[in-house]
Design an enzyme around this catalytic site. Structure first.
Site, mmCIF file in Angstrom:
data_model
loop_
_atom_site.group_PDB
_atom_site.id
_atom_site.type_symbol
_atom_site.label_atom_id
_atom_site.label_comp_id
_atom_site.label_asym_id
_atom_site.label_seq_id
_atom_site.Cartn_x
_atom_site.Cartn_y
_atom_site.Cartn_z
ATOM 1 N N ASP A 12 48.520 36.658 41.731
ATOM 2 C CA ASP A 12 49.396 35.706 42.422
ATOM 3 C C ASP A 12 49.809 34.554 41.499
ATOM 4 O O ASP A 12 49.034 34.114 40.645
ATOM 5 C CB ASP A 12 48.643 35.151 43.650
ATOM 6 C CG ASP A 12 49.586 34.445 44.604
ATOM 7 O OD1 ASP A 12 50.817 34.626 44.495
ATOM 8 O OD2 ASP A 12 49.089 33.690 45.464
ATOM 9 N N HIS A 29 57.650 36.782 36.830
ATOM 10 C CA HIS A 29 57.180 38.170 36.990
ATOM 11 C C HIS A 29 57.123 38.883 35.631
ATOM 12 O O HIS A 29 56.193 39.635 35.363
ATOM 13 C CB HIS A 29 58.102 38.937 37.938
ATOM 14 C CG HIS A 29 57.984 38.506 39.373
ATOM 15 N ND1 HIS A 29 56.766 38.384 40.018
ATOM 16 C CD2 HIS A 29 58.922 38.149 40.287
ATOM 17 C CE1 HIS A 29 56.967 37.986 41.262
ATOM 18 N NE2 HIS A 29 58.261 37.816 41.450
ATOM 19 N N LEU A 123 39.405 54.579 31.713
ATOM 20 C CA LEU A 123 39.698 53.574 32.746
ATOM 21 C C LEU A 123 40.688 54.180 33.728
ATOM 22 O O LEU A 123 41.619 54.866 33.327
ATOM 23 C CB LEU A 123 40.327 52.322 32.105
ATOM 24 C CG LEU A 123 40.889 51.276 33.078
ATOM 25 C CD1 LEU A 123 39.755 50.519 33.784
ATOM 26 C CD2 LEU A 123 41.786 50.267 32.358
#
Ligand code: FPP
Length: 225
Positions: A12, A29, A123
């Protein structure tokens, strides 16, 4: 010391970061995507097995069209750039959320990327796209109903997007906001939650390491004493 396999993150603060710099939310962003790339690398360094990133929620469709368009463009760039690297570096990509309404080309790119990296083990990056936890739960109950399976904890878990993935030990939310925003409500039942003041584009290796170290020293009792 606590073991650690799975970190989930609510990334956020991108919009505020862009505005703070007298630029656009989209500028934020774009900077946020750089942090995503860094955090993936650091997660590998810390031998984390699953990293779940909240990239687009079922509620994010309420945002202005230009922002939604930009976020999807970033997603496309991310996949184009990263999938070869994921393949090479033994990283698996899994999408959680409903991507059926995405444009055909992007949907295919995402599902192809999942297939190409399916066997990778170092991962697993779970990218939450058009993801909402309440919808995920309703979907699971509907699946159980259809299969005429009993409603119990094991069967619900098997029918979540996260089936087969251990619950996150850590949730990080950046951006100095203290809420879960319909993210992994079931899976976070006993997760240690870390709220970080910094906005996502500013979140760095030191901040991440501090959280991991703090978690390792936390006494987890799961309802016991
Ligand atoms: C929340 O910040 C962030 C999002 C809704 C999108 C997250 C997207 C990225 C980190 C970049 C793209 C990532 C990928 C993997 C393609 P916000 O916009 O709500 O920030 P604000 O609280 O300051 O408004």
């Amino acid at each position: 010391m606590n073991s650690l396999q799975h970190v989930a993150i609510i990334m956020d603060g991108n919009g505020r970061w862009g505005i703070k710099r007298k630029k656009s939310r989209n500028f934020g962003h774009k900077a946020g995507l750089k942090t995503v790339e860094k955090i993936i690398k650091i997660s590998i360094k810390n031998k984390i097995k699953y990293l779940t990133l909240f990239a687009f929620s079922t509620e994010n469709w309420k945002r202005p069209k230009n922002e939604i368009k930009f976020l999807f463009k970033l997603l496309d760039t991310f996949i184009n750039k990263k999938i070869v690297e994921f393949k090479k570096n033994n990283i698996r990509l899994k999408i959680i959320g409903d991507i059926n309404n995405f444009n055909h080309k992007l949907k295919k790119k995402l599902t192809d990327s999942e297939k190409i990296t399916l066997k990778n083990k170092k991962l697993q990056v779970n990218l939450a796209l058009n993801y909402g936890s309440k919808y995920e739960l309703v979907r699971a109950f509907k699946l159980l109903n259809k299969k005429k399976f009993k409603v119990n904890i094991k069967n619900i878990e098997k029918n979540l997007y996260s089936s087969g993935i251990p619950d996150p030990e850590i949730l990080i939310r950046t951006g100095n906001t203290h809420r879960l925003s319909n993210f992994l409500l079931w899976q976070l039942a006993y997760t240690e939650i870390f709220f970080e003041k910094k906005l996502w584009p500013d979140f760095n290796e030191k901040d991440y390491s501090q959280i991991l170290n703090k978690y390792k020293k936390t006494k987890r009792n799961f309802g016991n004493i």
